[in-house]
Design a protein around this motif. Structure first.
Motif, PDB file in Angstrom:
ATOM      1  N   LEU A 104       0.848  -1.185   0.000  1.00 28.13           N
ATOM      2  CA  LEU A 104       0.000   0.000   0.000  1.00 28.13           C
ATOM      3  C   LEU A 104       0.889   1.242   0.000  1.00 28.13           C
ATOM      4  O   LEU A 104       2.100   1.163   0.137  1.00 28.13           O
ATOM      5  CB  LEU A 104      -0.912   0.006   1.223  1.00 28.13           C
ATOM      6  N   GLU A 105       0.261   2.416  -0.147  1.00 27.70           N
ATOM      7  CA  GLU A 105       0.993   3.673  -0.134  1.00 27.70           C
ATOM      8  C   GLU A 105       0.815   4.379   1.203  1.00 27.70           C
ATOM      9  O   GLU A 105      -0.086   4.052   1.988  1.00 27.70           O
ATOM     10  CB  GLU A 105       0.498   4.574  -1.270  1.00 27.70           C
ATOM     11  N   ALA A 106       1.648   5.381   1.426  1.00 29.63           N
ATOM     12  CA  ALA A 106       1.524   6.180   2.643  1.00 29.63           C
ATOM     13  C   ALA A 106       0.129   6.788   2.744  1.00 29.63           C
ATOM     14  O   ALA A 106      -0.442   6.879   3.835  1.00 29.63           O
ATOM     15  CB  ALA A 106       2.583   7.279   2.667  1.00 29.63           C
ATOM     16  N   ALA A 111      -5.237   7.160   5.396  1.00 29.44           N
ATOM     17  CA  ALA A 111      -6.682   6.939   5.316  1.00 29.44           C
ATOM     18  C   ALA A 111      -7.116   5.872   6.311  1.00 29.44           C
ATOM     19  O   ALA A 111      -8.149   6.015   6.986  1.00 29.44           O
ATOM     20  CB  ALA A 111      -7.068   6.534   3.893  1.00 29.44           C
ATOM     21  N   SER A 112      -6.339   4.807   6.434  1.00 31.12           N
ATOM     22  CA  SER A 112      -6.680   3.733   7.370  1.00 31.12           C
ATOM     23  C   SER A 112      -6.591   4.220   8.816  1.00 31.12           C
ATOM     24  O   SER A 112      -7.465   3.923   9.641  1.00 31.12           O
ATOM     25  CB  SER A 112      -5.737   2.545   7.163  1.00 31.12           C
ATOM     26  N   ASP A 132      -2.058  16.797  -0.095  1.00 32.49           N
ATOM     27  CA  ASP A 132      -2.396  15.883  -1.187  1.00 32.49           C
ATOM     28  C   ASP A 132      -3.914  15.809  -1.366  1.00 32.49           C
ATOM     29  O   ASP A 132      -4.645  15.464  -0.437  1.00 32.49           O
ATOM     30  CB  ASP A 132      -1.829  14.494  -0.873  1.00 32.49           C
ATOM     31  N   LYS A 133      -4.363  16.100  -2.578  1.00 33.75           N
ATOM     32  CA  LYS A 133      -5.809  16.129  -2.822  1.00 33.75           C
ATOM     33  C   LYS A 133      -6.463  14.768  -2.647  1.00 33.75           C
ATOM     34  O   LYS A 133      -7.658  14.682  -2.367  1.00 33.75           O
ATOM     35  CB  LYS A 133      -6.105  16.686  -4.212  1.00 33.75           C
ATOM     36  N   ASP A 134      -5.694  13.675  -2.789  1.00 35.70           N
ATOM     37  CA  ASP A 134      -6.264  12.341  -2.550  1.00 35.70           C
ATOM     38  C   ASP A 134      -6.879  12.240  -1.159  1.00 35.70           C
ATOM     39  O   ASP A 134      -7.918  11.605  -0.975  1.00 35.70           O
ATOM     40  CB  ASP A 134      -5.174  11.266  -2.659  1.00 35.70           C
ATOM     41  N   LEU A 135      -6.205  12.846  -0.179  1.00 34.16           N
ATOM     42  CA  LEU A 135      -6.643  12.700   1.216  1.00 34.16           C
ATOM     43  C   LEU A 135      -7.902  13.489   1.524  1.00 34.16           C
ATOM     44  O   LEU A 135      -8.509  13.298   2.584  1.00 34.16           O
ATOM     45  CB  LEU A 135      -5.517  13.104   2.163  1.00 34.16           C
ATOM     46  N   LEU A 230      -8.587   5.522  -1.747  1.00 38.31           N
ATOM     47  CA  LEU A 230      -7.615   5.107  -0.734  1.00 38.31           C
ATOM     48  C   LEU A 230      -8.163   3.950   0.089  1.00 38.31           C
ATOM     49  O   LEU A 230      -9.354   3.904   0.406  1.00 38.31           O
ATOM     50  CB  LEU A 230      -7.268   6.282   0.172  1.00 38.31           C
ATOM     51  N   ARG A 231      -7.285   3.056   0.448  1.00 36.66           N
ATOM     52  CA  ARG A 231      -7.670   1.906   1.265  1.00 36.66           C
ATOM     53  C   ARG A 231      -7.782   2.337   2.719  1.00 36.66           C
ATOM     54  O   ARG A 231      -6.978   3.138   3.209  1.00 36.66           O
ATOM     55  CB  ARG A 231      -6.611   0.812   1.120  1.00 36.66           C
TER      56      ARG A 231
END
Length: 271
Positions: A104-106, A111-112, A132-135, A230-231
């Protein structure tokens, strides 16, 4: 309590290039590591008690198997890459919980961790320290927020809506449509941020789009959504009490000479 979750990879990049600018291109072997450690100590000195740092132990992840053009470690400067693992080791020696991610990624770790922490009634707020816009997909009201240290902004759910035009839960769909150059997927041709937000607000998630909206691009959009999602199932910890910082380990004394900064031990002991 407030739980602070830090994107260690982003912070390492930020420190590396920030220090390079100040030193006029002369890189210290562990300069970025030292910068991140002092940054974490500053957070602790100003009241942070429960802290976790996520890092990319390697850049590649399971997503590279889904999309061959997904980001890799290619192009990362050797002087920066050489500090990835020392950062993880130094953080652990300083007594900070660190999650070095491989499959997995940071971002998945953040997210976890946010998901686990937010389920604890004792947690007043979860702060995810990364721009980071993903978060943004992890933001929940005022309870789980995103902190942009560089931009001095705290983004709650209203802030996500203001920035992207969609609810936090639709961020993976939004990124799937517009693409993410940093992660290596292009999005859907002809769909920009305004159009993506309009479609998502009108129809909901990509799965609910009428067939004619994306046409032949539907499957690719769903693949990109999978990349952007995100996981939250990484088993990082069971109890937020595990994230409480209790001071440096005995082994941290060796890191001052190793990293070339004698202030680290003194500062950590005072904190």
């Amino acid at each position: 309590m407030i739980v602070h979750l830090i994107d260690g990879t982003y912070e390492l990049f930020r420190q590396f290039y920030g220090r390079r600018h100040l030193s006029k291109g002369k890189d210290e072997p562990f300069g970025a590591v030292v910068g991140v450690l002092h940054s974490v100590l500053e957070m602790i000195e100003t009241g942070a008690t429960h802290v976790g740092v996520a890092t990319d132990h390697v850049i590649e992840s399971f997503r590279n198997g889904l999309w061959p053009e997904y980001k890799t470690g290619e192009g990362i400067e050797p002087a920066l890459l050489a500090q990835f693992h020392p950062l993880e080791e130094a953080l652990a020696a300083m007594g900070v919980v660190v999650w070095p991610m491989v499959e997995l990624e940071a971002d998945d770790a953040l997210a976890s961790a946010a998901y686990i922490a937010a389920r604890d009634d004792r947690v007043e707020r979860v702060c995810i320290w990364t721009p980071d816009k993903d978060l943004a997909q992890c933001v929940r009201g005022d309870r789980v927020v995103q902190v942009d240290r560089k931009g001095h902004k705290i983004r709650n759910a209203a802030g996500v809506r203001e920035k992207f035009g969609v609810e936090p839960g639709l961020i993976p769909d939004f990124l799937a449509l517009v693409g993410d150059a940093a992660d290596g997927y292009p999005g859907i041709p002809g769909i920009g941020a305004v159009t993506a937000a309009r479609l998502l607000n009108q129809h909901g998630s990509i799965e609910h789009f009428p067939a004619n909206v994306l046409g032949d691009s539907r499957d690719r959009a769903l693949l990109f959504k999978q990349l952007a999602t995100l996981r939250t199932d990484a088993p990082l910890f069971r109890d937020v009490d595990e994230l409480e910082w209790r001071g440096p380990t005995d082994g941290f004394a060796a890191y001052g000479p190793l990293l070339g900064d004698s202030r680290l031990l003194e500062r950590s002991l005072q904190a």
